[in-house]
Design a protein around this motif. Structure first.
Motif, PDB file in Angstrom:
ATOM      1  N   HIS A  31       0.811  -1.217   0.000  1.00 46.45           N
ATOM      2  CA  HIS A  31       0.000   0.000   0.000  1.00 46.45           C
ATOM      3  C   HIS A  31       0.847   1.270   0.000  1.00 46.45           C
ATOM      4  CE1 HIS A  31      -3.102  -2.846   0.754  1.00 46.45           C
ATOM      5  NE2 HIS A  31      -2.724  -3.082   1.988  1.00 46.45           N
ATOM      6  N   ASP A  34      -0.234   4.028  -2.492  1.00 46.41           N
ATOM      7  CA  ASP A  34      -1.469   4.728  -2.134  1.00 46.41           C
ATOM      8  C   ASP A  34      -1.188   5.788  -1.071  1.00 46.41           C
ATOM      9  OD1 ASP A  34      -3.479   3.242  -3.723  1.00 46.41           O
ATOM     10  OD2 ASP A  34      -2.802   1.551  -2.518  1.00 46.41           O
ATOM     11  N   TYR A  35      -0.403   5.423  -0.052  1.00 46.09           N
ATOM     12  CA  TYR A  35      -0.065   6.374   0.993  1.00 46.09           C
ATOM     13  C   TYR A  35       0.720   7.556   0.424  1.00 46.09           C
ATOM     14  CZ  TYR A  35      -1.249   2.573   4.239  1.00 46.09           C
ATOM     15  OH  TYR A  35      -1.896   1.587   4.932  1.00 46.09           O
ATOM     16  N   ASP A  37       0.729   8.703  -2.656  1.00 44.97           N
ATOM     17  CA  ASP A  37      -0.120   9.552  -3.501  1.00 44.97           C
ATOM     18  C   ASP A  37      -0.929  10.534  -2.656  1.00 44.97           C
ATOM     19  OD1 ASP A  37       0.804   8.350  -5.786  1.00 44.97           O
ATOM     20  OD2 ASP A  37      -0.919   7.010  -6.040  1.00 44.97           O
ATOM     21  N   LYS A  53      -9.296  10.197  -2.761  1.00 42.78           N
ATOM     22  CA  LYS A  53      -8.458   8.995  -2.832  1.00 42.78           C
ATOM     23  C   LYS A  53      -8.502   8.218  -1.517  1.00 42.78           C
ATOM     24  CE  LYS A  53      -4.047   7.425  -4.675  1.00 42.78           C
ATOM     25  NZ  LYS A  53      -4.733   6.710  -5.765  1.00 42.78           N
ATOM     26  N   VAL A  54      -8.535   8.948  -0.403  1.00 44.81           N
ATOM     27  CA  VAL A  54      -8.633   8.298   0.909  1.00 44.81           C
ATOM     28  C   VAL A  54      -9.948   7.525   1.017  1.00 44.81           C
ATOM     29  CG1 VAL A  54      -8.932   8.723   3.375  1.00 44.81           C
ATOM     30  CG2 VAL A  54      -7.093   9.860   2.138  1.00 44.81           C
ATOM     31  N   GLN A  56     -11.835   6.412  -1.367  1.00 42.44           N
ATOM     32  CA  GLN A  56     -11.824   5.268  -2.287  1.00 42.44           C
ATOM     33  C   GLN A  56     -11.069   4.096  -1.673  1.00 42.44           C
ATOM     34  OE1 GLN A  56      -9.866   6.101  -6.001  1.00 42.44           O
ATOM     35  NE2 GLN A  56     -10.431   4.150  -6.930  1.00 42.44           N
ATOM     36  N   TYR A  57      -9.954   4.381  -1.028  1.00 39.28           N
ATOM     37  CA  TYR A  57      -9.150   3.331  -0.387  1.00 39.28           C
ATOM     38  C   TYR A  57      -9.914   2.706   0.781  1.00 39.28           C
ATOM     39  CZ  TYR A  57      -5.090   1.132   1.848  1.00 39.28           C
ATOM     40  OH  TYR A  57      -4.223   0.231   2.418  1.00 39.28           O
ATOM     41  N   LEU A  58     -10.531   3.574   1.606  1.00 43.02           N
ATOM     42  CA  LEU A  58     -11.226   3.085   2.796  1.00 43.02           C
ATOM     43  C   LEU A  58     -12.493   2.303   2.457  1.00 43.02           C
ATOM     44  CD1 LEU A  58     -10.845   6.139   5.221  1.00 43.02           C
ATOM     45  CD2 LEU A  58      -9.649   3.945   5.320  1.00 43.02           C
ATOM     46  N   LYS A  61     -10.913  -1.025   2.506  1.00 43.30           N
ATOM     47  CA  LYS A  61     -10.195  -1.356   3.750  1.00 43.30           C
ATOM     48  C   LYS A  61     -10.593  -0.336   4.813  1.00 43.30           C
ATOM     49  CE  LYS A  61      -6.227  -3.261   1.227  1.00 43.30           C
ATOM     50  NZ  LYS A  61      -6.808  -2.968  -0.106  1.00 43.30           N
ATOM     51  N   ASP A  64      -8.223   0.561   8.025  1.00 49.84           N
ATOM     52  CA  ASP A  64      -6.824   0.943   7.869  1.00 49.84           C
ATOM     53  C   ASP A  64      -6.526   2.194   8.705  1.00 49.84           C
ATOM     54  OD1 ASP A  64      -4.321   0.609   5.788  1.00 49.84           O
ATOM     55  OD2 ASP A  64      -4.633   2.685   6.381  1.00 49.84           O
ATOM     56  N   MET A  67      -4.757   5.438   6.655  1.00 50.99           N
ATOM     57  CA  MET A  67      -5.643   6.226   5.804  1.00 50.99           C
ATOM     58  C   MET A  67      -6.690   6.986   6.626  1.00 50.99           C
ATOM     59  SD  MET A  67      -5.012   6.437   2.609  1.00 50.99           S
ATOM     60  CE  MET A  67      -4.139   5.666   1.252  1.00 50.99           C
TER      61      MET A  67
END
Length: 356
Positions: A31, A34-35, A37, A53-54, A56-58, A61, A64, A67
């Motif tokens: 990851h 992602d972090y 970016d 973006k955060v 979308q990631y969460l 997950k 996490d 994030m």
């Protein structure tokens, strides 16, 4: 597992300033992009894009911690204070072992002049990590603000009390001097403590105050060799006893880590001596109950030790090492120091500290 902390001075009122910490709570290779970016977008002040973006990631997950921490920082920087408090609060509920969310909650509470709540949050941060210098400094600032309020109230109730004005003036001068130093501190580049390995980037949307450098561990210099006498050189001292003690300490440290990993509470707590000094001035019984709750409740724990350095002086020893801790979805890398004492034929832990 590499980590890096960035410290940012953030004004909370006309005089009071506390530190906001944006720390890489966990960073895995899978990851890292992602972090990075999200961090890049935050550095550029592109908060809507970073938040998208955060989120979308969460969506994939949701637990996490890194994030979610980023999201709290973005909410803070965009003026959504109550949302940020809610975000950091939820992180502390899911990951009570992390001090940074408590610290950021305190900063936000202080910005709302809720200094009692700020104090409580900072005390939790220090209880979680007694070596967390940022929280100690912040707590001092909060106590100073509480003292200012108390002295102002005392003067309001009893204007003839000559002892109060000098105390109030002293605290106000402290805030005033701190405020004057702010522009110079803010101009310094961001800096932080970095573990070995590739750099992991934590969010730092604005220039940061430079923390005091971390002193390296002491290095023992070797003495210059003496010129041998013509008759015969002196025999070299035998290191067998010291190396044997160091091996015993190494075995004790690895046994402690293994007991922690396997959640063997009898062996884990048995690694600590009767004279062990629990962090945060806790009573021994309260500390043991707290450790049981934190360890037994995890579905899986893994504690790895590397870069172990041991020094032995008689019946006392110090072990310094890098600790990689993982539990469920949480990963933390830190420096750890154990002070040990020999009791009978066993080496037991008498003091434990993080950092340094």
């Amino acid at each position: 597992m590499p980590t890096q902390n960035f410290f940012k001075r953030k004004p909370l009122s006309a005089a009071l300033r506390l530190l906001v910490v944006a720390a890489a709570l966990s960073m895995s290779a899978a990851h890292a992009d992602d972090y990075a970016d999200v961090s890049r977008l935050m550095r550029a002040g592109q908060y809507p894009e970073a938040l998208a973006k955060v989120d979308q990631y969460l969506a994939g997950k949701p637990r996490d911690p890194q994030m979610r921490f980023f999201k709290g920082v973005i909410q803070t920087e965009t003026g959504k204070t109550n949302d940020a408090i809610a975000t950091f609060t939820k992180i502390t509920e899911d990951y009570p072992e992390l001090p940074e969310p408590y610290n950021n909650m305190a900063v936000l509470y202080a910005g709302q002049s809720q200094f009692d709540k700020a104090r409580a949050a900072l005390e939790m941060a220090i209880r979680t990590n007694p070596s967390y210098a940022t929280a100690h400094e912040n707590l001092g600032d909060v106590y100073a603000r509480l003292a200012s309020q108390a002295y102002s109230k005392a003067l309001q109730l009893d204007g003839g009390n000559a002892a109060v004005p000098p105390k109030l003036a002293l605290i106000r001068n402290l805030f005033s001097a701190d405020a004057k130093a702010q522009p110079q501190a803010a101009a310094k580049p961001a800096a932080g403590a970095q573990a070995s390995g590739p750099v992991s980037v934590a969010p730092t949307p604005a220039p940061a105050a430079k923390p005091a450098p971390v002193a390296p561990p002491p290095v023992v210099a070797s003495a210059p060799a003496a010129t041998p006498a013509p008759a015969a050189p002196a025999p070299a001292p035998a290191p067998a006893a010291a190396s044997g003690a160091e091996k015993e300490v190494e075995t004790a440290v690895h046994g402690w880590a293994q007991a922690w990993s396997s959640k063997d509470m009898n062996a884990y707590l048995g690694s600590y001596g009767q004279n062990f000094d629990p962090p945060g001035k806790q009573a021994r019984k309260a500390w043991e109950e707290d450790r049981r709750a934190r360890i037994v409740g995890k579905s899986k724990i893994n504690v790895k030790i590397s870069n172990l350095s041991i020094s032995v002086q008689g019946a006392k020893a110090t072990a310094r090492f890098k600790q990689d801790y993982s539990a469920d979805s949480l990963n933390i890398s830190s420096r750890k120091t154990l002070d040990l004492a020999k009791v009978g034929d066993r080496w037991v832990i008498v003091k434990e500290s993080t950092g340094g």
